[in-house]
Design a protein around this motif. Structure first.
Motif, PDB file in Angstrom:
ATOM      1  N   SER A  26      28.892  46.594  45.542  1.00 55.78           N
ATOM      2  CA  SER A  26      29.603  45.939  46.642  1.00 55.78           C
ATOM      3  C   SER A  26      31.107  45.831  46.426  1.00 55.78           C
ATOM      4  O   SER A  26      31.747  44.921  46.968  1.00 55.78           O
ATOM      5  N   THR A  27      31.662  46.722  45.612  1.00 57.98           N
ATOM      6  CA  THR A  27      33.105  46.796  45.416  1.00 57.98           C
ATOM      7  C   THR A  27      33.434  48.179  44.895  1.00 57.98           C
ATOM      8  O   THR A  27      32.539  48.903  44.469  1.00 57.98           O
ATOM      9  N   TYR A  28      34.692  48.542  44.943  1.00 61.68           N
ATOM     10  CA  TYR A  28      35.118  49.850  44.457  1.00 61.68           C
ATOM     11  C   TYR A  28      35.822  49.671  43.108  1.00 61.68           C
ATOM     12  O   TYR A  28      36.891  49.071  43.044  1.00 61.68           O
ATOM     13  N   PRO A  29      35.241  50.179  42.042  1.00 62.12           N
ATOM     14  CA  PRO A  29      35.890  50.055  40.734  1.00 62.12           C
ATOM     15  C   PRO A  29      37.050  51.041  40.640  1.00 62.12           C
ATOM     16  O   PRO A  29      36.863  52.247  40.804  1.00 62.12           O
ATOM     17  N   GLY A  72      30.513  57.098  43.338  1.00 64.58           N
ATOM     18  CA  GLY A  72      31.523  56.056  43.320  1.00 64.58           C
ATOM     19  C   GLY A  72      31.029  54.718  42.823  1.00 64.58           C
ATOM     20  O   GLY A  72      31.695  53.707  43.005  1.00 64.58           O
ATOM     21  N   ASN A  73      29.881  54.698  42.186  1.00 68.40           N
ATOM     22  CA  ASN A  73      29.336  53.436  41.702  1.00 68.40           C
ATOM     23  C   ASN A  73      29.650  53.159  40.238  1.00 68.40           C
ATOM     24  O   ASN A  73      29.419  52.043  39.758  1.00 68.40           O
ATOM     25  N   ILE A  89      39.548  43.528  24.602  1.00 70.25           N
ATOM     26  CA  ILE A  89      38.439  43.494  25.550  1.00 70.25           C
ATOM     27  C   ILE A  89      38.886  44.261  26.781  1.00 70.25           C
ATOM     28  O   ILE A  89      39.960  43.984  27.327  1.00 70.25           O
ATOM     29  N   TYR A  90      38.072  45.223  27.185  1.00 68.40           N
ATOM     30  CA  TYR A  90      38.412  46.096  28.302  1.00 68.40           C
ATOM     31  C   TYR A  90      37.675  45.609  29.548  1.00 68.40           C
ATOM     32  O   TYR A  90      36.451  45.470  29.555  1.00 68.40           O
ATOM     33  N   HIS A  91      38.462  45.385  30.594  1.00 67.38           N
ATOM     34  CA  HIS A  91      37.933  44.874  31.855  1.00 67.38           C
ATOM     35  C   HIS A  91      38.086  45.901  32.961  1.00 67.38           C
ATOM     36  O   HIS A  91      39.117  46.573  33.062  1.00 67.38           O
ATOM     37  N   CYS A  92      37.089  45.947  33.802  1.00 66.46           N
ATOM     38  CA  CYS A  92      37.119  46.785  34.992  1.00 66.46           C
ATOM     39  C   CYS A  92      37.598  45.930  36.171  1.00 66.46           C
ATOM     40  O   CYS A  92      37.194  44.761  36.287  1.00 66.46           O
ATOM     41  N   ALA A  93      38.442  46.517  37.008  1.00 66.18           N
ATOM     42  CA  ALA A  93      38.947  45.821  38.191  1.00 66.18           C
ATOM     43  C   ALA A  93      38.517  46.559  39.446  1.00 66.18           C
ATOM     44  O   ALA A  93      38.516  47.787  39.476  1.00 66.18           O
ATOM     45  N   GLY A  94      38.170  45.797  40.480  1.00 62.98           N
ATOM     46  CA  GLY A  94      37.673  46.388  41.707  1.00 62.98           C
ATOM     47  C   GLY A  94      38.494  46.017  42.925  1.00 62.98           C
ATOM     48  O   GLY A  94      39.106  44.944  42.977  1.00 62.98           O
ATOM     49  N   ASP A  95      38.504  46.904  43.885  1.00 64.45           N
ATOM     50  CA  ASP A  95      39.150  46.690  45.178  1.00 64.45           C
ATOM     51  C   ASP A  95      38.092  46.662  46.268  1.00 64.45           C
ATOM     52  O   ASP A  95      37.019  47.245  46.116  1.00 64.45           O
ATOM     53  N   SER A  96      38.447  46.059  47.381  1.00 72.73           N
ATOM     54  CA  SER A  96      37.549  46.051  48.525  1.00 72.73           C
ATOM     55  C   SER A  96      37.759  47.277  49.405  1.00 72.73           C
ATOM     56  O   SER A  96      37.123  47.414  50.448  1.00 72.73           O
ATOM     57  N   HIS A  97      38.658  48.183  48.986  1.00 75.02           N
ATOM     58  CA  HIS A  97      38.946  49.400  49.737  1.00 75.02           C
ATOM     59  C   HIS A  97      39.277  50.503  48.750  1.00 75.02           C
ATOM     60  O   HIS A  97      39.348  50.274  47.533  1.00 75.02           O
ATOM     61  N   THR A  98      39.492  51.717  49.261  1.00 79.63           N
ATOM     62  CA  THR A  98      39.781  52.864  48.384  1.00 79.63           C
ATOM     63  C   THR A  98      41.173  53.425  48.601  1.00 79.63           C
ATOM     64  O   THR A  98      41.455  54.553  48.231  1.00 79.63           O
ATOM     65  N   ILE A 107      47.951  42.264  38.522  1.00 81.27           N
ATOM     66  CA  ILE A 107      46.618  41.740  38.259  1.00 81.27           C
ATOM     67  C   ILE A 107      46.079  40.975  39.455  1.00 81.27           C
ATOM     68  O   ILE A 107      44.910  41.096  39.815  1.00 81.27           O
ATOM     69  N   GLY A 108      46.934  40.197  40.096  1.00 80.74           N
ATOM     70  CA  GLY A 108      46.489  39.372  41.216  1.00 80.74           C
ATOM     71  C   GLY A 108      46.118  40.144  42.454  1.00 80.74           C
ATOM     72  O   GLY A 108      45.562  39.573  43.399  1.00 80.74           O
ATOM     73  N   SER A 109      46.406  41.440  42.486  1.00 82.66           N
ATOM     74  CA  SER A 109      46.142  42.231  43.687  1.00 82.66           C
ATOM     75  C   SER A 109      44.731  42.797  43.729  1.00 82.66           C
ATOM     76  O   SER A 109      44.316  43.345  44.742  1.00 82.66           O
ATOM     77  N   TYR A 110      43.991  42.673  42.664  1.00 79.25           N
ATOM     78  CA  TYR A 110      42.628  43.196  42.626  1.00 79.25           C
ATOM     79  C   TYR A 110      41.644  42.143  43.127  1.00 79.25           C
ATOM     80  O   TYR A 110      41.822  40.949  42.882  1.00 79.25           O
ATOM     81  N   SER A 111      40.599  42.626  43.774  1.00 76.87           N
ATOM     82  CA  SER A 111      39.655  41.699  44.390  1.00 76.87           C
ATOM     83  C   SER A 111      38.611  41.169  43.431  1.00 76.87           C
ATOM     84  O   SER A 111      38.144  40.041  43.563  1.00 76.87           O
TER      85      SER A 111
END
Length: 123
Positions: A26-29, A72-73, A89-98, A107-111
């Motif tokens: 339910s998000t785009y990594p 894309g999952n 520690i490696y973190h994945c960030a996701g967006d609600s769009h592509t 950092i604050g721009s990721y969903s």
């Protein structure tokens, strides 16, 4: 339900390779960040989804490669020639769009964010 689950971290020696995965629901990594002990979270690499090219921080350029599976999952991070300073520690960030083409370091721009997977590079 939004999920980002990272895996693939571990303890390796300098010069070794690891491949991290980020399974998304339910998000785009779209990006990888890392946070070393006592330091702020920093941008590592991002994937311009619709153009299929990666953006890299200078510290990992030429050693790390970002990619995704055809559905894309899953977002991958291939890390070669690991150095002690890659420990974090490696973190994945996701967006609600592509459509992201910039603002990778904001950092604050990721969903959405995953909990992270630890990578330790040590002799």
């Amino acid at each position: 339900q939004v999920q980002l689950v990272e895996s693939g971290g571990g303890l390796v020696q300098p010069g070794a390779s690891l491949r991290l995965s980020c399974a998304a629901a339910s998000t785009y990594p779209v990006a990888w960040f890392r946070q070393a002990p006592g330091k702020e979270r920093e941008f590592v690499t991002g994937l311009a989804w619709n153009h299929n090219y990666g953006v890299y921080s200078d510290s990992v350029k030429g050693r790390f490669t970002i990619s995704r599976d055809s559905d894309g999952n899953i977002l991958y991070l291939q890390m070669n020639n690991l150095k002690v300073e890659d420990t974090a520690i490696y973190h994945c960030a996701g967006d609600s769009h592509t459509r992201r083409l910039g603002g990778w370091r904001m950092i604050g721009s990721y969903s959405h964010w995953g909990q992270g997977t630890p990578v330790t590079v040590s002799t």
